[in-house]
Design a protein around this motif. Structure first.
Motif, PDB file in Angstrom:
ATOM      1  N   VAL A  18       0.863  -0.901   0.229  1.00  0.00           N
ATOM      2  CA  VAL A  18       0.110  -0.214   0.089  1.00  0.00           C
ATOM      3  C   VAL A  18       1.035   1.152   0.138  1.00  0.00           C
ATOM      4  CG1 VAL A  18      -2.005  -0.958   0.940  1.00  0.00           C
ATOM      5  CG2 VAL A  18       0.078   0.075   2.397  1.00  0.00           C
ATOM      6  N   GLY A  19       2.022   0.396  -0.516  1.00  0.00           N
ATOM      7  CA  GLY A  19       3.206   2.522  -0.609  1.00  0.00           C
ATOM      8  C   GLY A  19       3.641   2.890   1.051  1.00  0.00           C
ATOM      9  N   ILE A  20       3.862   1.632   1.794  1.00  0.00           N
ATOM     10  CA  ILE A  20       4.677   2.380   2.896  1.00  0.00           C
ATOM     11  C   ILE A  20       5.434   2.276   2.875  1.00  0.00           C
ATOM     12  CG2 ILE A  20       4.093   2.651   5.340  1.00  0.00           C
ATOM     13  CD1 ILE A  20       1.106   2.799   4.992  1.00  0.00           C
ATOM     14  N   TYR A  21       6.317   2.240   3.144  1.00  0.00           N
ATOM     15  CA  TYR A  21       8.085   1.742   3.259  1.00  0.00           C
ATOM     16  C   TYR A  21       8.374   2.200   4.846  1.00  0.00           C
ATOM     17  CZ  TYR A  21       7.699   1.227  -1.303  1.00  0.00           C
ATOM     18  OH  TYR A  21       7.419   0.839  -2.782  1.00  0.00           O
ATOM     19  N   ILE A  22       9.462   0.574   5.669  1.00  0.00           N
ATOM     20  CA  ILE A  22       9.722   1.053   7.604  1.00  0.00           C
ATOM     21  C   ILE A  22      10.473   1.546   7.200  1.00  0.00           C
ATOM     22  CG2 ILE A  22      10.169  -0.772   9.521  1.00  0.00           C
ATOM     23  CD1 ILE A  22       8.065  -2.449   8.171  1.00  0.00           C
ATOM     24  N   ASP A  23      10.999   2.184   7.491  1.00  0.00           N
ATOM     25  CA  ASP A  23      12.132   3.099   7.870  1.00  0.00           C
ATOM     26  C   ASP A  23      13.356   2.484   9.033  1.00  0.00           C
ATOM     27  OD1 ASP A  23      14.093   5.373   7.415  1.00  0.00           O
ATOM     28  OD2 ASP A  23      13.912   6.657   8.569  1.00  0.00           O
ATOM     29  N   SER A  24      12.439   2.615  10.196  1.00  0.00           N
ATOM     30  CA  SER A  24      12.782   1.482  11.563  1.00  0.00           C
ATOM     31  C   SER A  24      12.404   1.555  12.503  1.00  0.00           C
ATOM     32  CB  SER A  24      14.764   2.990  11.756  1.00  0.00           C
ATOM     33  OG  SER A  24      13.697   4.309  12.496  1.00  0.00           O
ATOM     34  N   GLY A  25      12.683   0.643  13.557  1.00  0.00           N
ATOM     35  CA  GLY A  25      11.736   0.845  14.631  1.00  0.00           C
ATOM     36  C   GLY A  25      10.531   0.166  14.392  1.00  0.00           C
ATOM     37  N   LEU A  26      10.861  -1.279  14.166  1.00  0.00           N
ATOM     38  CA  LEU A  26       9.381  -1.501  13.932  1.00  0.00           C
ATOM     39  C   LEU A  26       9.900  -2.885  15.428  1.00  0.00           C
ATOM     40  CD1 LEU A  26       6.978  -3.175  12.295  1.00  0.00           C
ATOM     41  CD2 LEU A  26       8.951  -4.995  12.041  1.00  0.00           C
ATOM     42  N   MET A  27       8.516  -2.250  16.267  1.00  0.00           N
ATOM     43  CA  MET A  27       8.429  -3.018  17.485  1.00  0.00           C
ATOM     44  C   MET A  27       6.509  -3.403  17.586  1.00  0.00           C
ATOM     45  SD  MET A  27       8.843  -0.679  21.150  1.00  0.00           S
ATOM     46  CE  MET A  27       7.541  -0.163  20.779  1.00  0.00           C
ATOM     47  N   ALA A  28       6.810  -5.042  18.356  1.00  0.00           N
ATOM     48  CA  ALA A  28       5.151  -5.502  18.587  1.00  0.00           C
ATOM     49  C   ALA A  28       4.846  -4.313  19.464  1.00  0.00           C
ATOM     50  CB  ALA A  28       5.550  -6.965  18.888  1.00  0.00           C
ATOM     51  N   LEU A  29       3.688  -3.810  19.560  1.00  0.00           N
ATOM     52  CA  LEU A  29       2.719  -3.755  20.802  1.00  0.00           C
ATOM     53  C   LEU A  29       2.034  -4.676  21.342  1.00  0.00           C
ATOM     54  CD1 LEU A  29       2.027  -0.018  19.398  1.00  0.00           C
ATOM     55  CD2 LEU A  29       3.652  -0.459  20.559  1.00  0.00           C
ATOM     56  N   ASN A  30       1.661  -4.186  22.942  1.00  0.00           N
ATOM     57  CA  ASN A  30       0.599  -4.492  23.900  1.00  0.00           C
ATOM     58  C   ASN A  30      -0.280  -5.075  23.419  1.00  0.00           C
ATOM     59  OD1 ASN A  30       0.738  -6.725  26.091  1.00  0.00           O
ATOM     60  ND2 ASN A  30      -0.008  -4.794  27.150  1.00  0.00           N
ATOM     61  N   SER A  31      -0.756  -6.013  21.847  1.00  0.00           N
ATOM     62  CA  SER A  31      -2.170  -6.395  21.702  1.00  0.00           C
ATOM     63  C   SER A  31      -2.039  -7.421  21.570  1.00  0.00           C
ATOM     64  CB  SER A  31      -2.542  -5.619  20.260  1.00  0.00           C
ATOM     65  OG  SER A  31      -3.284  -5.736  19.959  1.00  0.00           O
ATOM     66  N   TYR A  32      -2.886  -8.013  22.571  1.00  0.00           N
ATOM     67  CA  TYR A  32      -3.412  -9.861  22.245  1.00  0.00           C
ATOM     68  C   TYR A  32      -4.362 -10.319  20.898  1.00  0.00           C
ATOM     69  CZ  TYR A  32      -1.063  -9.629  26.850  1.00  0.00           C
ATOM     70  OH  TYR A  32      -0.159  -8.521  27.395  1.00  0.00           O
ATOM     71  N   GLU A  33      -5.707  -9.447  21.084  1.00  0.00           N
ATOM     72  CA  GLU A  33      -6.564 -10.430  20.068  1.00  0.00           C
ATOM     73  C   GLU A  33      -5.631  -9.794  18.279  1.00  0.00           C
ATOM     74  OE1 GLU A  33     -10.197 -12.038  19.549  1.00  0.00           O
ATOM     75  OE2 GLU A  33      -9.315 -11.017  20.704  1.00  0.00           O
ATOM     76  N   ASN A  34      -5.190  -8.500  18.072  1.00  0.00           N
ATOM     77  CA  ASN A  34      -5.046  -8.782  17.271  1.00  0.00           C
ATOM     78  C   ASN A  34      -3.646  -8.816  16.602  1.00  0.00           C
ATOM     79  OD1 ASN A  34      -7.295  -7.983  15.623  1.00  0.00           O
ATOM     80  ND2 ASN A  34      -7.705  -6.061  17.369  1.00  0.00           N
ATOM     81  N   ARG A  35      -3.035  -8.733  15.639  1.00  0.00           N
ATOM     82  CA  ARG A  35      -0.786  -8.292  15.567  1.00  0.00           C
ATOM     83  C   ARG A  35      -0.955  -7.180  15.597  1.00  0.00           C
ATOM     84  NH1 ARG A  35      -1.423 -12.174  18.270  1.00  0.00           N
ATOM     85  NH2 ARG A  35      -0.923 -14.107  18.018  1.00  0.00           N
ATOM     86  N   VAL A  36      -0.510  -6.366  16.621  1.00  0.00           N
ATOM     87  CA  VAL A  36       0.019  -4.685  16.243  1.00  0.00           C
ATOM     88  C   VAL A  36       1.763  -4.099  16.311  1.00  0.00           C
ATOM     89  CG1 VAL A  36      -1.318  -1.854  17.133  1.00  0.00           C
ATOM     90  CG2 VAL A  36      -1.830  -4.371  17.175  1.00  0.00           C
TER      91      VAL A  36
END
Length: 322
Positions: A18-36
């Motif tokens: 969808v035209g979004i590029y990760i520059d840095s800092g990919l981090m999983a957040l505290n979510s259980y029902e979905n993956r965030v």
């Protein structure tokens, strides 16, 4: 793609689609029902991507949540709205639906701060004014069929309750389900946040309401009662403060206060069933190690017994405060 093993490469590929590029800092957040996941993009700043749990919500149901957010934002309610690409806010990659939001930072909401509590009341009044007109065609109502009867069946079939405790547990549970079902008789239904608690509120130059994933139709008091805690007098003060803000925008029907304890019972039973139903997801045993232990189920017997007493008690009343 495996929802339970989302890799950085899969996440990056989905975002690139969808035209979004990760520059840095990919981090999983505290979510259980979905993956965030939170990350910095090279063009849009800090963003949050949510990958929806398969088979929980349909694409139409997720779109309704987003459309409600757009309507709230247009009405001046402080909510984060998802990014739009090619006139879409719900995206699909492989077999998974996902969406992307700008990251909202701020301080934790202080439930004991009366100024913040009044501000919350005002924002909820604005939210409910929109919710009166915004009709959900695909998402369900907040109902005892779902939160109590379905949850009861899930617990009977999937909860790992020790045999010596099953009889007592289900005796208390059945009483709670029967009594709460009889007492839950909402008159007006509108579109709600439905999961309005302190973890879904931030303060940054004012109050922000986050995470509308549980958005559905129900009584207005559902978005208020989770802010009430402590003794009866403390709850009356909190309620009076919330409504001082709320009623600058719309009138609150005081008759709905009788729904608080049935709603509390519904949330309690549904939460137990949610944990039982999700136990095969590796994230749940890792993050809820106390669930399905003998001590946990003994505690729930006590909690259900206490809730039976609360269901029998005289409901909160604004006249007893005034």
């Amino acid at each position: 793609m495996n929802y339970y093993q989302l890799t950085p490469d899969v996440i990056a590929d989905a975002l690139v689609s969808v035209g979004i590029y990760i520059d840095s800092g990919l981090m999983a957040l505290n979510s259980y029902e979905n993956r965030v996941y939170r990350f910095k993009s090279d063009t849009d700043g800090i963003l949050v991507a949510k990958f929806y749990r398969p088979h929980r919500w349909s694409r139409q149901q997720i779109q309704e949540e987003h459309d409600f957010l757009f309507a709230l934002d247009d009405a001046g309610v402080r909510v984060a709205v998802p990014l739009i690409r090619d006139q879409n806010s719900v995206f699909e990659h492989g077999n998974m639906l996902f969406a992307v939001w700008p990251s909202v930072s701020g301080r934790q909401f202080e439930a004991d701060n009366l100024d913040q509590l009044e501000a919350l009341g005002e924002q909820l009044g604005r939210l409910h004014t929109v919710g009166e007109q915004f009709v959900l065609h695909h998402r369900p109502q907040l109902s005892t069929d779902d939160y109590l009867l379905r949850a009861q069946r899930v617990l009977e079939q999937e909860a790992r309750i020790p045999n010596r405790l099953r009889g007592e547990f289900f005796a208390r549970l059945n009483e709670v389900v029967e009594k709460a079902t009889a007492l839950y008789r909402p008159k007006q239904q509108l579109t709600l946040h439905c999961d309005c608690h302190v973890s879904n509120i931030l303060w940054r130059d004012g109050l922000w309401l986050l995470d509308f994933d549980d958005c559905r139709t129900g009584p207005a008091v559902q978005d208020l009662w989770m802010m009430l805690s402590g003794s009866r007098q403390e709850q009356l003060l909190q309620l009076d403060t919330l409504l001082a803000g709320y009623e600058t925008v719309r009138e609150f029907d005081a008759a709905e206060l009788s729904l608080i304890e049935p709603l509390r019972a519904m949330r309690m039973v549904n939460y137990m069933a949610w944990l039982a139903a999700r136990w095969s997801d590796p994230a749940f045993p890792a993050n809820f190690p106390w669930f399905n232990t003998e001590d946990y189920w003994q505690q729930q017997i006590r909690v259900l017994s206490d809730q039976l007493q609360s269901l029998d008690a005289v409901p909160l009343s604004l006249t007893s405060w005034n």
